[in-house]
Design a protein around this motif. Structure first.
Motif, short mmCIF file in Angstrom:
data_model
loop_
_atom_site.label_atom_id
_atom_site.label_comp_id
_atom_site.label_asym_id
_atom_site.label_seq_id
_atom_site.Cartn_x
_atom_site.Cartn_y
_atom_site.Cartn_z
N SER A 45 3.26 -22.37 25.90
CA SER A 45 3.97 -21.51 26.84
C SER A 45 4.93 -20.57 26.13
CB SER A 45 4.74 -22.36 27.86
OG SER A 45 3.87 -23.13 28.65
N LYS A 82 4.49 -15.84 25.05
CA LYS A 82 5.37 -14.72 25.37
C LYS A 82 5.27 -13.60 24.34
CE LYS A 82 8.68 -17.63 27.86
NZ LYS A 82 10.09 -18.12 27.93
N LEU A 127 4.87 -9.69 25.19
CA LEU A 127 5.22 -9.43 26.58
C LEU A 127 6.13 -8.21 26.71
CD1 LEU A 127 4.93 -10.28 29.50
CD2 LEU A 127 6.85 -11.86 29.17
N ARG A 133 -3.00 -23.86 30.09
CA ARG A 133 -2.13 -23.30 31.13
C ARG A 133 -1.02 -22.45 30.50
NH1 ARG A 133 -0.26 -27.72 32.98
NH2 ARG A 133 -2.04 -28.08 34.36
N GLY A 134 -0.48 -22.94 29.38
CA GLY A 134 0.55 -22.16 28.69
C GLY A 134 0.00 -20.86 28.13
N LYS A 194 -0.59 -17.66 30.22
CA LYS A 194 0.52 -16.75 30.53
C LYS A 194 0.58 -15.58 29.56
CE LYS A 194 3.23 -20.68 32.23
NZ LYS A 194 4.46 -21.50 32.04
N HIS A 195 -0.28 -15.59 28.54
CA HIS A 195 -0.26 -14.54 27.54
C HIS A 195 -0.75 -13.22 28.12
CE1 HIS A 195 -1.90 -12.29 23.99
NE2 HIS A 195 -0.71 -12.61 23.54
N ARG A 196 -0.19 -12.12 27.63
CA ARG A 196 -0.58 -10.78 28.06
C ARG A 196 -0.96 -9.97 26.82
NH1 ARG A 196 -0.76 -13.53 31.81
NH2 ARG A 196 0.51 -13.45 33.72
N GLN A 251 -7.62 -22.80 33.64
CA GLN A 251 -6.23 -22.48 33.33
C GLN A 251 -6.14 -21.23 32.44
OE1 GLN A 251 -3.70 -23.84 34.70
NE2 GLN A 251 -4.68 -25.61 35.66
N ASN A 281 -6.17 -17.35 33.75
CA ASN A 281 -5.00 -16.59 34.19
C ASN A 281 -4.51 -15.61 33.14
OD1 ASN A 281 -4.69 -17.81 36.79
ND2 ASN A 281 -3.95 -19.65 35.76
N HIS A 282 -5.07 -15.71 31.94
CA HIS A 282 -4.71 -14.80 30.85
C HIS A 282 -5.05 -13.36 31.24
CE1 HIS A 282 -6.06 -12.50 27.25
NE2 HIS A 282 -4.86 -12.87 26.83
#
Length: 294
Positions: free
Chosen positions: A68, A72, A75, A141-142, A145-147, A165, A168-169
Motif C-alpha cells: 500500500s 503511492k 501519485l 489490494r495494496g 492503489k497504484h497509478r 484486487q 483496481n490498478h
C-alpha cells in the motif's frame, strides 16, 4: 551518487539505510535497485517519493502494508498532470472558433501546440517489482492503489482473488511472466485499469506475453479489454480462440492486439479472426495466408 545525472542503477546494493533512501528519492532521473531484497513500510515510504521511474526488481516478498505504501509512488505526478490537463482544457475552451470574428491564425497554432503537448492524457510513472514470485490478495489490494505503469513480470501465476484486487490498478499493467490465466482472472484484469482509468489515458495497455496458450473462455474475457492488448507469447491460435479474440474492440481503433508470436495461422483460424474492428499485429507469421481467408 545522488548528484549524478541520468538513470542511476545500484547493482549489488542489498540494503539501504533510511537516510540514504531519503537522498536517493531526490535523484532527478530513473532509479534502479536490482539487488535490494527487502522492502519495509518505512523504506517504501521514502522511495515512493521518487519523482521518476522506479525499479525495485530485487524485492522477493511484499506484505500488504508495504504494498500500500509503495503504491503511492508517482501519485503526485498524476495529480500534477491532471491539474495541467484541466488547465489545458480550459485554455482550449477560450480559443475562438474559426467562424468567430475574433479568430486569428495564431489561435490555430496555439491549439495545435496544446494538443500535441498534452493529447488528452495523463503523465504517469513506472513502478517495477519484477522480483516478486508470489502475490497475495492482500498485497495485490495494496498494489491496486497504484497509478501509473506497474510491472510484475516475475509472477508465474496469479490467483483469481489477487487478480480481482489488482484490477483496481489505474494504468498499464505488465504481467509477462504468467504462464496460465483462468477466465475469472482474465475477466478481472480486462476491467481496464479501474473505473477512473477508462477513457482518460491513451497509453494504457495490458501485457501478457508469457502466455503460451489460452482457452476460448479466457480469450473471450481478454477481448473485453479496452486498450492495447499484448499476447505475443501465443504460439498457436485455435479457431475457437481466434473467434473469441475477434471481439476485441478497444476505445480507440488504433489500439492494437499483438499476436506477434504466431508463426503460422490456419485458414479456419484466419477466417474466424477476420471480422476484426481494431488494429491487429501478426508480425511473426512465417507462412502466407491466402487472401480468401483474411
Amino acid at each position: 551518487v545522488w548528484g549524478t545525472r541520468g538513470p542511476l542503477e545500484l547493482e549489488g546494493v542489498e540494503s539501504i539505510s533510511l537516510g540514504a533512501a531519503a537522498v536517493l528519492a531526490r535523484h532527478d532521473s530513473q532509479l534502479r535497485l536490482p539487488s535490494l531484497r527487502k522492502l519495509n513500510p518505512e523504506l517504501a515510504r521514502l522511495l515512493a517519493q521518487h519523482r521518476h521511474d522506479l525499479y525495485v526488481d530485487g524485492c522477493r516478498n511484499l506484505d500488504a502494508l508495504t504494498a500500500s505504501v509503495i503504491a503511492k509512488h508517482g501519485l503526485e505526478t498524476v495529480r500534477k498532470s491532471w491539474e495541467d490537463s484541466l488547465r489545458l482544457l480550459k485554455a482550449i475552451e477560450e480559443i475562438p472558433s474559426p467562424d468567430d470574428a475574433g479568430w486569428k491564425l495564431e489561435h490555430a497554432i496555439d491549439l495545435e501546440d496544446a494538443l500535441f503537448v498534452t493529447p488528452g492524457s495523463l503523465r504517469t510513472l513506472t513502478l517495477s517489482l519484477s522480483g516478486l514470485r508470489k502475490l497475495s490478495p492482500a498485497a495485490a489490494r495494496g498494489l491496486g492503489k497504484h497509478r501509473g505503469t506497474l510491472i510484475l513480470d516475475g509472477l508465474k501465476e496469479i490467483s483469481d482473488e489477487a487478480a480481482r484486487q489488482l484490477a483496481n490498478h489505474f494504468g498499464s499493467l505488465e504481467l509477462n511472466g504468467l504462464r496460465s490465466l483462468t477466465p475469472t482472472a482474465a475477466a478481472a484484469l480486462a476491467h481496464g485499469g479501474g473505473e477512473w482509468g477508462k477513457g482518460f489515458v491513451f497509453d494504457n495497455r495490458l501485457s501478457l506475453n508469457g502466455l503460451r496458450s489460452i482457452s476460448p473462455d479466457t480469450a473471450s474475457e481478454l477481448a473485453r479489454y479496452q486498450g492495447p492488448l499484448r499476447l505475443d507469447g501465443l504460439r498457436e491460435l485455435t479457431p475457437d480462440v481466434a473467434e473469441a479474440l475477434s471481439a476485441f474492440n478497444p476505445l480507440c481503433t488504433y489500439d492494437r492486439l499483438n499476436l506477434n508470436g504466431l508463426r503460422q495461422l490456419s485458414p479456419e483460424s484466419a477466417r474466424r479472426l477476420g471480422p476484426f474492428g481494431a488494429s491487429l499485429c501478426l508480425g511473426g507469421l512465417k507462412t502466407e495466408i491466402g487472401r480468401a481467408h483474411v
